[in-house]
Design a protein around this motif. Sequence first.
Motif, PDB file in Angstrom:
ATOM      1  N   LEU A 530      -1.494 -48.007  14.213  1.00  0.00           N
ATOM      2  CA  LEU A 530      -0.924 -47.323  15.438  1.00  0.00           C
ATOM      3  C   LEU A 530      -1.939 -47.674  16.645  1.00  0.00           C
ATOM      4  O   LEU A 530      -1.561 -47.790  17.864  1.00  0.00           O
ATOM      5  CB  LEU A 530      -0.952 -45.883  15.157  1.00  0.00           C
ATOM      6  CG  LEU A 530      -0.715 -45.105  16.481  1.00  0.00           C
ATOM      7  CD1 LEU A 530       0.744 -45.200  17.047  1.00  0.00           C
ATOM      8  CD2 LEU A 530      -0.797 -43.555  16.096  1.00  0.00           C
ATOM      9  N   HIS A 531      -3.014 -47.849  16.474  1.00  0.00           N
ATOM     10  CA  HIS A 531      -4.150 -48.120  17.559  1.00  0.00           C
ATOM     11  C   HIS A 531      -3.827 -49.521  17.988  1.00  0.00           C
ATOM     12  O   HIS A 531      -3.814 -49.673  19.505  1.00  0.00           O
ATOM     13  CB  HIS A 531      -5.700 -48.028  16.952  1.00  0.00           C
ATOM     14  CG  HIS A 531      -6.587 -48.161  17.896  1.00  0.00           C
ATOM     15  ND1 HIS A 531      -7.152 -49.383  18.417  1.00  0.00           N
ATOM     16  CD2 HIS A 531      -7.206 -47.353  18.543  1.00  0.00           C
ATOM     17  CE1 HIS A 531      -8.229 -49.313  19.441  1.00  0.00           C
ATOM     18  NE2 HIS A 531      -8.245 -47.941  19.482  1.00  0.00           N
ATOM     19  N   HIS A 532      -3.318 -50.330  17.293  1.00  0.00           N
ATOM     20  CA  HIS A 532      -3.214 -51.778  17.652  1.00  0.00           C
ATOM     21  C   HIS A 532      -1.791 -51.774  18.558  1.00  0.00           C
ATOM     22  O   HIS A 532      -1.618 -52.560  19.700  1.00  0.00           O
ATOM     23  CB  HIS A 532      -2.966 -52.477  16.420  1.00  0.00           C
ATOM     24  CG  HIS A 532      -2.728 -54.029  16.784  1.00  0.00           C
ATOM     25  ND1 HIS A 532      -1.138 -54.326  16.862  1.00  0.00           N
ATOM     26  CD2 HIS A 532      -3.243 -55.237  17.364  1.00  0.00           C
ATOM     27  CE1 HIS A 532      -0.812 -55.537  17.133  1.00  0.00           C
ATOM     28  NE2 HIS A 532      -2.365 -56.146  17.527  1.00  0.00           N
ATOM     29  N   LEU A 546       7.076 -44.888  19.985  1.00  0.00           N
ATOM     30  CA  LEU A 546       6.140 -45.682  19.269  1.00  0.00           C
ATOM     31  C   LEU A 546       5.494 -44.367  18.152  1.00  0.00           C
ATOM     32  O   LEU A 546       5.565 -44.213  17.064  1.00  0.00           O
ATOM     33  CB  LEU A 546       5.163 -46.045  19.740  1.00  0.00           C
ATOM     34  CG  LEU A 546       3.969 -46.776  18.837  1.00  0.00           C
ATOM     35  CD1 LEU A 546       4.432 -47.840  18.089  1.00  0.00           C
ATOM     36  CD2 LEU A 546       2.777 -47.010  19.894  1.00  0.00           C
ATOM     37  N   LEU A 547       5.226 -43.307  18.757  1.00  0.00           N
ATOM     38  CA  LEU A 547       4.844 -42.052  18.046  1.00  0.00           C
ATOM     39  C   LEU A 547       5.627 -41.497  16.893  1.00  0.00           C
ATOM     40  O   LEU A 547       5.457 -41.040  15.887  1.00  0.00           O
ATOM     41  CB  LEU A 547       3.999 -41.028  18.948  1.00  0.00           C
ATOM     42  CG  LEU A 547       2.856 -41.448  19.901  1.00  0.00           C
ATOM     43  CD1 LEU A 547       2.719 -40.369  20.526  1.00  0.00           C
ATOM     44  CD2 LEU A 547       1.786 -41.726  18.808  1.00  0.00           C
ATOM     45  N   SER A 548       7.142 -41.390  17.515  1.00  0.00           N
ATOM     46  CA  SER A 548       8.264 -40.540  16.715  1.00  0.00           C
ATOM     47  C   SER A 548       8.394 -41.770  15.608  1.00  0.00           C
ATOM     48  O   SER A 548       8.568 -41.313  14.338  1.00  0.00           O
ATOM     49  CB  SER A 548       9.220 -40.530  17.710  1.00  0.00           C
ATOM     50  OG  SER A 548       8.933 -39.652  18.502  1.00  0.00           O
ATOM     51  N   THR A 549       8.280 -42.908  15.680  1.00  0.00           N
ATOM     52  CA  THR A 549       8.664 -44.131  14.885  1.00  0.00           C
ATOM     53  C   THR A 549       7.596 -44.175  13.766  1.00  0.00           C
ATOM     54  O   THR A 549       7.700 -44.314  12.689  1.00  0.00           O
ATOM     55  CB  THR A 549       8.727 -45.674  15.464  1.00  0.00           C
ATOM     56  OG1 THR A 549       9.742 -45.583  16.443  1.00  0.00           O
ATOM     57  CG2 THR A 549       8.943 -46.605  14.346  1.00  0.00           C
ATOM     58  N   PHE A 550       6.256 -43.917  14.154  1.00  0.00           N
ATOM     59  CA  PHE A 550       4.997 -43.758  13.337  1.00  0.00           C
ATOM     60  C   PHE A 550       5.386 -42.820  12.247  1.00  0.00           C
ATOM     61  O   PHE A 550       5.038 -42.953  11.179  1.00  0.00           O
ATOM     62  CB  PHE A 550       3.937 -43.385  14.322  1.00  0.00           C
ATOM     63  CG  PHE A 550       2.688 -43.181  13.496  1.00  0.00           C
ATOM     64  CD1 PHE A 550       1.927 -44.404  12.964  1.00  0.00           C
ATOM     65  CD2 PHE A 550       2.140 -42.004  12.923  1.00  0.00           C
ATOM     66  CE1 PHE A 550       0.545 -44.060  12.383  1.00  0.00           C
ATOM     67  CE2 PHE A 550       1.081 -41.683  12.001  1.00  0.00           C
ATOM     68  CZ  PHE A 550       0.588 -42.880  11.886  1.00  0.00           C
ATOM     69  N   ASN A 551       5.752 -41.525  12.511  1.00  0.00           N
ATOM     70  CA  ASN A 551       6.024 -40.589  11.845  1.00  0.00           C
ATOM     71  C   ASN A 551       7.215 -40.882  10.930  1.00  0.00           C
ATOM     72  O   ASN A 551       7.395 -40.566   9.503  1.00  0.00           O
ATOM     73  CB  ASN A 551       6.185 -38.976  12.278  1.00  0.00           C
ATOM     74  CG  ASN A 551       5.063 -38.203  12.271  1.00  0.00           C
ATOM     75  OD1 ASN A 551       3.985 -38.654  11.652  1.00  0.00           O
ATOM     76  ND2 ASN A 551       4.964 -37.020  12.830  1.00  0.00           N
ATOM     77  N   VAL A 552       8.222 -41.416  11.442  1.00  0.00           N
ATOM     78  CA  VAL A 552       9.571 -41.881  10.711  1.00  0.00           C
ATOM     79  C   VAL A 552       9.107 -42.885   9.467  1.00  0.00           C
ATOM     80  O   VAL A 552       9.369 -42.669   8.126  1.00  0.00           O
ATOM     81  CB  VAL A 552      10.463 -42.395  11.332  1.00  0.00           C
ATOM     82  CG1 VAL A 552      11.557 -43.005  10.354  1.00  0.00           C
ATOM     83  CG2 VAL A 552      11.142 -41.423  12.303  1.00  0.00           C
ATOM     84  N   LYS A 601      -6.187 -43.513  22.045  1.00  0.00           N
ATOM     85  CA  LYS A 601      -7.143 -44.278  21.387  1.00  0.00           C
ATOM     86  C   LYS A 601      -8.429 -43.440  20.903  1.00  0.00           C
ATOM     87  O   LYS A 601      -8.792 -43.538  19.739  1.00  0.00           O
ATOM     88  CB  LYS A 601      -7.508 -45.526  22.119  1.00  0.00           C
ATOM     89  CG  LYS A 601      -6.268 -46.595  22.476  1.00  0.00           C
ATOM     90  CD  LYS A 601      -6.802 -47.632  23.746  1.00  0.00           C
ATOM     91  CE  LYS A 601      -5.730 -48.591  23.822  1.00  0.00           C
ATOM     92  NZ  LYS A 601      -6.084 -49.315  25.194  1.00  0.00           N
ATOM     93  N   LYS A 602      -8.517 -42.397  21.901  1.00  0.00           N
ATOM     94  CA  LYS A 602      -9.685 -41.591  21.560  1.00  0.00           C
ATOM     95  C   LYS A 602      -9.265 -40.807  20.250  1.00  0.00           C
ATOM     96  O   LYS A 602     -10.275 -40.331  19.471  1.00  0.00           O
ATOM     97  CB  LYS A 602      -9.922 -40.564  22.762  1.00  0.00           C
ATOM     98  CG  LYS A 602     -10.798 -41.329  23.899  1.00  0.00           C
ATOM     99  CD  LYS A 602     -11.168 -40.166  24.949  1.00  0.00           C
ATOM    100  CE  LYS A 602     -11.592 -40.811  26.250  1.00  0.00           C
ATOM    101  NZ  LYS A 602     -11.989 -39.810  27.147  1.00  0.00           N
TER     102      LYS A 602
END
Length: 618
Positions: A530-532, A546-552, A601-602
């Motif tokens: 995710l950071h990348h 992107l964040l929604s897809t991350f959890n999916v 990123k933090k």
Amino acid sequence: MDLIGKNREFLRTQRNVELSPSWNNAYPSRYIDASIIEFYGTDPKTCCEQQVNLFLKHPQHLSLQWDVMHNTPKSKKPSHQCFIDNSSKFAHTLGYKSRSKPNRGTLVILGLSAGFHINLLLNAIPYSDVIIIEPNELHLAMACAKCDFNLLNSICLSRGGSFTVSNANSYQHFLRFMTDTLNVQGHHLLADISVYRHRSEAAIDEIYDNFRQWRNRFTSMWGFVEDELIGLEHTIENAQKVPFQSYNGLLENKHKASVIIVGNGPSLDNDIDYLYELQSQVIIVSCGTALSTLLRKGITPDIHVEMERTAASYYLKENDLKDPCLRETIFLGLNTVYPKFIDTFNYIALLPKANDIGGEVLCNKIKQLHALYHCNPTVSNMAVAALAHMGINQLVLLGCDFGYINPAHHHSKSSIYYETDNILSSLTFKSELQVTGNFKDSIFTSRILNESRQALETLIKSSSSLQLINCSDGALISGSESIKLKNVTLSNTPKTQILNHIKSTAKMPPTGKIHVEEVLSPAEIFLKKLHHDIQSVQCVLELLNLLSTFNVELKASRDLKTYPLLSGSIKYTTLTIASHINHLPPSQWPEYKRFINIELKKLIIMLLEKLTNKPKIC
């Protein structure tokens, strides 16, 4: 292909629409036209305009945002709260106003019919995500003749959103559909959500009437990284002291005494004297702070239940926990409980919590273990779930009110909530919701207590053998029997048989070492990716996606340890960003995105540090 054909093709792409095989040929054009006139009269467009105008004056809308924790040191905040605080402060400098008219959001439309209202609504407010619920096949056919689903889908996509149709035909069907939709599309849909009722029928009315309840339900019990890691630490420590073993069906073939689960609700005061008279005949199970109330009335519980991982759950009643009367009391808890509880009782039975990293670690290590579901958000849920899991199929609830008639009388008057030197006495309770009462027309309740009641109802539906007798003068629990305690027929079986069987089972050797070195590494991999990926995001809507897809992808990985560990923190983060951009002018989005990229990123670095400082392997 004509409009009707194109719309029917579109509906076939919707995985939440199930139509009868004859639907295509069941409604010819002349029948549809006649049905539209019968439903609306001769001027359906004017009818829709009038209804939309009324909605715009009094919209059914809920916005969600989290407060900035101004007075809490950074070291005391979970990582996602630091993100919420920093991003919210910056959003305010760009003109963010949480109560402003949103410039995007989710619109749930209940009822299609001719569908002229949809374009009117999208023109009035730039909703990005549209969810349509239409249970009736005739009304779907009417919409196919007059709407352009592909055009509506394009409008939503151009706004960075989605267009979804479902023919959910009951409230429970709708809840399942929404759960699936949020898991696939993302929980940011809940940041700003409106409900528009176009027509009335039983399923539609129930969805509409329970709007606040189901919105709250979908924004509850997410957990977060730090909380999960605390639970994992407690699991590791507790495993060195007690055995984790299968209690599933332990008491199934035993003759059972009556079991009364005692909560600390206000109606406990009505029956506590009668309970005192019964204590030699029945198994009394205390839930959380009800322990102190019972001890003050000379009642010693046979089983005490806890499920919280916080130290406060222990220290708030530390003196009572040291009462010599409890030397024969069985402690029943989850793997996550604060370890000092384990040191206090002589008999301990711990069960692995479902959807919990520690619980999953245990179930992987000990194959005969069964994770416990429906055991939160309150101790009453844990008590019912655990005892039913053990094979006790008839349970009596007392003082499990899940609400209050008067918000000033929110717990038993004999409880520590009314002791002036106890920190709990400073708590206030609001009349957030009104629900049907068990023995009264209605009572007030809070979001968490209402979630607790609904979780209990879900457990009842999932267990056909469970008989729950509700003697509490609180909320009605669907699926339970409402009986006054003095009218309950009690078993003549001595309670010692059941209690001794639990005690002998609990006195096994402790589980011992739990190795967790590989448990957290998948989470680190997910976070580093995710950071990348954040680096290449071009705009804030892409970032949200992107964040929604991350959890999916987390959910799709079927990693039952990594998903509960990370998903909650990411949901809080995603919904915060959605809330901000929904109420910021699009001209400010690029500046907001630049700041949020840095804060994200933090956040990821903070989470990686938490995982690196992982619980010690014991």
